[in-house]
Write an enzyme that holds these catalytic residues in place. Structure first.
Site, PDB file in Angstrom:
ATOM      1  N   GLU A 120     -52.953  12.958 -14.225  1.00  0.00           N
ATOM      2  CA  GLU A 120     -52.858  12.040 -13.092  1.00  0.00           C
ATOM      3  C   GLU A 120     -52.817  12.792 -11.761  1.00  0.00           C
ATOM      4  OE1 GLU A 120     -51.543  10.083 -16.747  1.00  0.00           O
ATOM      5  OE2 GLU A 120     -51.015  11.981 -15.805  1.00  0.00           O
ATOM      6  N   GLN A 126     -42.099  32.461 -14.540  1.00  0.00           N
ATOM      7  CA  GLN A 126     -42.300  31.663 -13.329  1.00  0.00           C
ATOM      8  C   GLN A 126     -41.201  30.608 -13.194  1.00  0.00           C
ATOM      9  OE1 GLN A 126     -46.315  30.135 -12.205  1.00  0.00           O
ATOM     10  NE2 GLN A 126     -45.444  28.110 -12.577  1.00  0.00           N
ATOM     11  N   GLY A 127     -40.471  30.621 -12.080  1.00  0.00           N
ATOM     12  CA  GLY A 127     -39.401  29.661 -11.838  1.00  0.00           C
ATOM     13  C   GLY A 127     -39.808  28.603 -10.842  1.00  0.00           C
ATOM     14  N   TYR A 128     -40.569  27.616 -11.301  1.00  0.00           N
ATOM     15  CA  TYR A 128     -41.028  26.520 -10.439  1.00  0.00           C
ATOM     16  C   TYR A 128     -40.347  25.199 -10.825  1.00  0.00           C
ATOM     17  CZ  TYR A 128     -44.926  28.753  -7.875  1.00  0.00           C
ATOM     18  OH  TYR A 128     -45.689  29.514  -7.026  1.00  0.00           O
ATOM     19  N   SER A 129     -40.754  24.648 -11.967  1.00  0.00           N
ATOM     20  CA  SER A 129     -40.339  23.301 -12.352  1.00  0.00           C
ATOM     21  C   SER A 129     -38.824  23.191 -12.532  1.00  0.00           C
ATOM     22  CB  SER A 129     -41.026  22.883 -13.655  1.00  0.00           C
ATOM     23  OG  SER A 129     -42.417  22.767 -13.476  1.00  0.00           O
ATOM     24  N   SER A 163     -41.807  29.553 -19.493  1.00  0.00           N
ATOM     25  CA  SER A 163     -42.360  30.368 -20.576  1.00  0.00           C
ATOM     26  C   SER A 163     -41.897  31.818 -20.437  1.00  0.00           C
ATOM     27  CB  SER A 163     -43.889  30.324 -20.552  1.00  0.00           C
ATOM     28  OG  SER A 163     -44.366  29.011 -20.729  1.00  0.00           O
ATOM     29  N   SER A 197     -50.211  17.466 -14.528  1.00  0.00           N
ATOM     30  CA  SER A 197     -50.689  16.381 -15.386  1.00  0.00           C
ATOM     31  C   SER A 197     -52.064  15.892 -14.962  1.00  0.00           C
ATOM     32  CB  SER A 197     -49.699  15.214 -15.347  1.00  0.00           C
ATOM     33  OG  SER A 197     -49.733  14.582 -14.079  1.00  0.00           O
ATOM     34  N   GLU A 248     -54.315  30.268 -10.353  1.00  0.00           N
ATOM     35  CA  GLU A 248     -53.856  30.206 -11.741  1.00  0.00           C
ATOM     36  C   GLU A 248     -54.992  30.113 -12.733  1.00  0.00           C
ATOM     37  OE1 GLU A 248     -50.401  27.864 -14.283  1.00  0.00           O
ATOM     38  OE2 GLU A 248     -51.034  27.098 -12.344  1.00  0.00           O
TER      39      GLU A 248
END
Length: 414
Positions: free
Chosen positions: A381, A134-137, A169, A379, A253
């Site tokens: 938050e 997965q190419g998100y962050s 990952s 997170s 997810e």
């Protein structure tokens, strides 16, 4: 919600147990349950072979099509998906290397992809032949996903992608990556993004660099795109629809897979209890109370997961609640390990040296890896903000709000 297992489900359970007993042998059995979070570096080639074994039995993608199983998967009801997930975890089978393709990409293609994309990619995932990441962050866009800088420029019949992703990952093992990138430079934030399917075998155009963690392992990676190519017909949902597709994927997810996770948690808790009994720490009444509390909270998580299964699009904030529950629980378990083992928990192997990678036992890795549980995957938050705004209907306070809060995924919804 009334959730129970009927006669057909119990027959399915018997079939799953029989298949696992007959196929979880040899090198697959020797690997055990290794390969999950914190140990994804273990036995990758054996786990790839195991993925193909699962595919040959039709056990990948039970929930994709509950009627026909047209992509090479078995058709399974929701309760049968739960049965398989639980039996798989209880059998101590290896951690899956195909879970991103099965549980994230496939439901996304079923919801937003076209028929050509489904026919091209889903059978290969179902056979256990193609792995995904997965190419998100990005370094400057973690929780602030809409602030990503990776761009994809139209070039003839496809796109050229340039940029960097991080915390990816299985990037070193994956055959494909679904990448969120900006395809319209005139737009800002969540507008003008696209969801592209990108082959990873592009030497000189895609570079994967492992990220070494304090546990000594490297489950995550940086991925650099330097003119990587993606076909125009491999844009899911159409150009510019990337934010809608990406948010739909995040809502998918956490589903049946959370129950697999909880069975694994139960196994870890049993190991911690066993260590407390062997070392005598269980005689401490305060520590014993914490062990019982961990067990009780795990039961609550299971029933909450069963209660919310099938909630469309993560309705009611169920995914955020689940993430808050398991992230904090698992982190507290890691801390409890240290208390149970006392000073011995800090001792490494006798042949350790600064020049050589150190080895940790499973419980030491548990403690170190769980430090990240309340951060990755959204997170705590961010999850609390989602619950406050979308479930409780609390007003968005612009003044004094942090940049991360102001620009969190979904912040465009007024």
């Amino acid at each position: 919600m009334e959730f129970g297992f009927g006669t057909a489900d119990e027959g399915f359970r018997a079939e799953a147990r029989e298949w696992l007993a007959g196929h979880l042998v040899g090198e697959f059995a020797s690997l055990g349950a290794a390969g999950g979070p914190g140990s994804e570096h273990i036995g990758v080639e054996v786990r790839r072979a195991w993925e193909r074994e699962l595919g040959g039995g039709g056990w990948i993608g039970l929930g994709w099509d509950r009627v026909h199983g047209e992509y090479g998967n078995r058709a399974g009801s929701l309760t049968q998906q739960v049965v398989w997930a639980e039996e798989y975890a209880r059998a101590g089978a290896p951690g899956r290397v195909g879970h991103i393709g099965e549980n994230l990409l496939a439901p996304t293609l079923l919801a937003y992809g076209d028929q050509a994309q489904r026919k091209r990619f889903l059978p290969a995932v179902a056979r256990g032949e193609e792995l995904w990441c997965q190419g998100y962050s990005e370094p400057e866009a973690g929780s602030d996903l809409a602030g990503l800088r990776t761009v994809a420029v139209r070039d003839g019949a496809g796109y050229r992608i340039s940029g960097q992703k991080v915390w990816t990952s299985l990037a070193g093992e994956a055959d494909w990556c679904f990448v969120l990138a900006r395809t319209d430079p005139a737009e800002r934030r969540h507008r003008g993004l696209s969801f592209l399917l990108v082959p990873m075998a592009q030497p000189g155009r895609i570079e994967v660099r492992p990220i070494r963690q304090m546990s000594g392992t490297a489950e995550f990676n940086e991925v650099f795109f330097d003119g990587a190519v993606a076909r125009a017909d491999h844009v899911v949902g159409g150009a510019g629809a990337g934010w809608r597709v990406a948010m739909g994927l995040l809502a998918l997810e956490r589903g049946v897979s959370t129950l697999v996770q909880q069975v694994g948690f139960a196994r870890e808790l049993a190991e911690v209890v066993g260590a407390a009994v062997r070392g005598g720490a269980v005689r401490d009444p305060v520590l014993r109370e914490h062990l019982v509390r961990q067990w009780a909270e795990l039961q609550v998580m299971r029933w909450n997961a069963l209660r919310t299964l099938g909630a469309a699009g993560g309705a009611g904030g169920a995914p955020s609640v689940a993430k808050l529950l398991w992230g904090g629980w698992h982190q507290r378990l890691g801390e409890l390990v240290m208390r149970v083992r006392g000073a011995a928990a800090t001792v490494g192997p006798v042949d350790w040296s600064p020049e050589a990678p150190y080895e940790l036992d499973a419980l030491q890795r548990l403690f170190l890896f769980t430090r990240a549980d309340t951060i990755y995957g959204g997170s705590d938050e961010i999850q609390r903000n989602i619950i406050a705004e979308r479930v409780l209907g609390l007003p968005r306070a612009e003044r004094g709000m942090s940049r991360v809060e102001r620009e969190m995924p979904g912040a465009e919804r007024k």
